[in-house]
Write an enzyme that holds these catalytic residues in place. Structure first.
Site, PDB file in Angstrom:
ATOM      1  N   VAL A 194       0.830  -1.211   0.000  1.00  0.00           N
ATOM      2  CA  VAL A 194       0.000   0.000   0.000  1.00  0.00           C
ATOM      3  C   VAL A 194       0.865   1.263   0.000  1.00  0.00           C
ATOM      4  O   VAL A 194       0.615   2.211  -0.758  1.00  0.00           O
ATOM      5  CB  VAL A 194      -0.960   0.000   1.210  1.00  0.00           C
ATOM      6  CG1 VAL A 194      -1.871   1.222   1.165  1.00  0.00           C
ATOM      7  CG2 VAL A 194      -1.789  -1.278   1.242  1.00  0.00           C
ATOM      8  N   LYS A 243     -13.446  -4.644  10.397  1.00  0.00           N
ATOM      9  CA  LYS A 243     -14.046  -3.697   9.446  1.00  0.00           C
ATOM     10  C   LYS A 243     -15.515  -3.457   9.776  1.00  0.00           C
ATOM     11  O   LYS A 243     -16.005  -2.321   9.747  1.00  0.00           O
ATOM     12  CB  LYS A 243     -13.891  -4.242   8.018  1.00  0.00           C
ATOM     13  CG  LYS A 243     -12.432  -4.366   7.582  1.00  0.00           C
ATOM     14  CD  LYS A 243     -12.285  -5.192   6.311  1.00  0.00           C
ATOM     15  CE  LYS A 243     -10.828  -5.360   5.930  1.00  0.00           C
ATOM     16  NZ  LYS A 243     -10.597  -6.366   4.882  1.00  0.00           N
TER      17      LYS A 243
HETATM   18  N1  HSE Z   1      -6.670  -9.582   4.074  1.00  0.00           N
HETATM   19  C1  HSE Z   1      -7.719  -8.705   3.672  1.00  0.00           C
HETATM   20  C2  HSE Z   1      -8.590  -9.379   2.660  1.00  0.00           C
HETATM   21  C3  HSE Z   1      -7.221  -7.393   3.120  1.00  0.00           C
HETATM   22  O1  HSE Z   1      -8.311 -10.504   2.249  1.00  0.00           O
HETATM   23  O2  HSE Z   1      -9.584  -8.803   2.273  1.00  0.00           O
HETATM   24  C4  HSE Z   1      -6.773  -6.476   4.192  1.00  0.00           C
HETATM   25  O3  HSE Z   1      -7.782  -6.206   5.106  1.00  0.00           O
END
Ligand code: HSE
Length: 429
Positions: free
Chosen positions: A15, A207
């Site tokens: 990133v 999230k």
């Molecule tokens: N590892 C996560 C995914 C991305 O596979 O969506 C980073 O949050």
């Protein structure tokens, strides 16, 4: 023209490199869109000598992210290191204490310390933004904090871990076992350093907890997310779901009801023809529902250099323009503690049990379900090599989650059932 906005970037992985590339490639565009230059003063990463495929000339190098975060020539500290504690937290706190704005892609950090960090930011007159922390390139934080700010959000749903969706898709499309699909995802570099963050549902749970906070004005409550990973999903489950017209997804759902905040991130069956059912590979999808807007669906790459850097740049551009939105959409002091609640919304369930193949075994299971007021809709015992036990798959009619729990406890205690029964909710998004 205004003074340049000067960034300090900590973390030059996928990133970080993506962000450096955008800033180098789109200099004129960024200036045109923000009315000022966006520059990088200094960077920091574990290895100075590594070739990252992007020029770092003209940027000061710091070995210590805390020093980077507090440099006089850094206006915005961009935290792309990851990790819920350690250097990421120390440097973020140092930047905020120094009154510097912070942009982070670190969902674990915010899921565990979001409230304290948002309060720290506000106490120091700084901004703390995290578009890249949720669903990669999908601008879902902006959608909730700005685009839908005129709505009461009624529900947020989504597939927010691309690795899990890739594994489940490969099991379905290529007939791979869970272990084979996991190994394939690993070979492609999709898995986090700790794979349980992905397949255990933790990353997606982080999230969901962040989105719930914005959507409902509650303090981030990751510990209250009902979490279940995809490790128990078998190829048998996927095939049966497909025969019934469903796909299995690691699905997040959160809503605020009169009883409290419901948050769950669990494998569910969703109709194959629904937008969520049609989501394949490493893609993410977030479904937002508001009282005025109705339902909107956002779909896109949930990870990767370009998409995640694109999300970081959205925050950079906001700060360059002087757009300053509170971390979770309202001042941190007005976020109310979440009161966790379990869902009471009835749903049909898919059950898988390993049953002794002998007379009366199925009758015992049916009796437990009946006693819990759960009615069987469909049922199948598959062909099996093992003479002693047989996999039995049951789809129930709609049942209250508490009744289902009661039935599962009863079924698990039956002497004709081997191992722990698996139960997946059938969602109708
Ligand atoms: N590892 C996560 C995914 C991305 O596979 O969506 C980073 O949050």
């Amino acid at each position: 023209m205004s003074e340049p906005l000067r960034l300090g970037i900590a973390g030059l992985g996928t990133v970080g490199v993506g962000v450096v590339k955008i800033i180098r490639q789109k200099t004129a565009l960024l200036t045109a869109r923000t009315g000022r230059d966006v520059t990088i003063s200094a960077v920091c990463a574990r290895s100075r000598s590594k070739d990252r495929g992007v020029a770092l000339t003209g940027y000061a190098w710091e070995d210590d992210p805390v020093r980077l975060a507090t440099r006089d020539d850094v206006d915005v500290f961009v935290e792309l290191m990851g990790g819920e504690d350690g250097p990421a937290k120390a440097a973020t706190e140092a930047a905020l204490n120094a009154g510097k704005d912070v942009i982070t892609a670190n969902k674990a950090l915010l899921a565990h310390h979001g409230q304290a960090l948002a309060e720290l930011a506000e106490a120091n007159g700084a901004a703390l933004r995290f578009e890249a922390a949720v669903a990669g390139g999908i601008p879902v934080v902006k959608a909730l904090t700005e685009g839908l700010a005129g709505n009461d959000v009624t529900r947020v749903m989504g597939v927010m871990n691309g690795t899990c969706n890739y594994i489940l898709t490969r099991m379905e499309d290529a007939g791979l076992t869970y272990d084979e699909a996991f190994a394939e995802a690993d070979g492609l570099g999709y898995l986090e350093a700790d794979p349980n963050l992905d397949v255990g549902g933790i990353d997606a749970g982080h999230k969901l907890a962040l989105l719930a906070s914005i959507a409902f004005g509650t303090q981030v409550a990751f510990d209250a997310v009902d979490l279940q990973g995809i490790g128990s999903v078998t190829i048998e489950d996927i095939r049966t779901a497909a025969d019934l017209g469903y796909k299995i997804k690691l699905l997040g759902v959160c809503q605020l009801t009169g009883r409290g905040l419901e948050q769950r991130m669990t494998p569910c069956l969703v109709p194959a023809i629904s937008p969520l059912g049609q989501l394949t590979g490493g893609t993410n999808m977030v479904v937002l529902e508001g009282d005025h807007v109705g339902q909107i669906v956002l779909r896109g790459a949930g990870a990767g250099e370009g998409p995640t850097a694109s999300a970081v740049m959205s925050d950079v551009i906001d700060l360059a323009r002087g757009t300053r939105v509170s971390t979770f959409g309202v001042p941190a002091a007005s976020l109310v503690p979440a009161k966790p609640a379990k869902s009471v919304t009835p749903a049909a369930y898919y059950l898988r049990l390993q049953l002794l193949d002998k007379p009366g075994a199925l009758a015992k299971v049916a009796q437990v379900l009946g006693e819990a007021a759960i009615s069987i809709d469909r049922m199948r015992q598959t062909a099996h090599d093992d003479a002693a036990t047989a996999p039995v798959l049951i789809v129930t009619h709609r049942a209250a989650p508490a009744d289902l729990e009661q039935a599962l406890t009863g079924i698990a205690q039956l002497d004709v059932v081997e191992g722990t029964p698996v139960a997946l909710r059938i969602e109708q998004p």
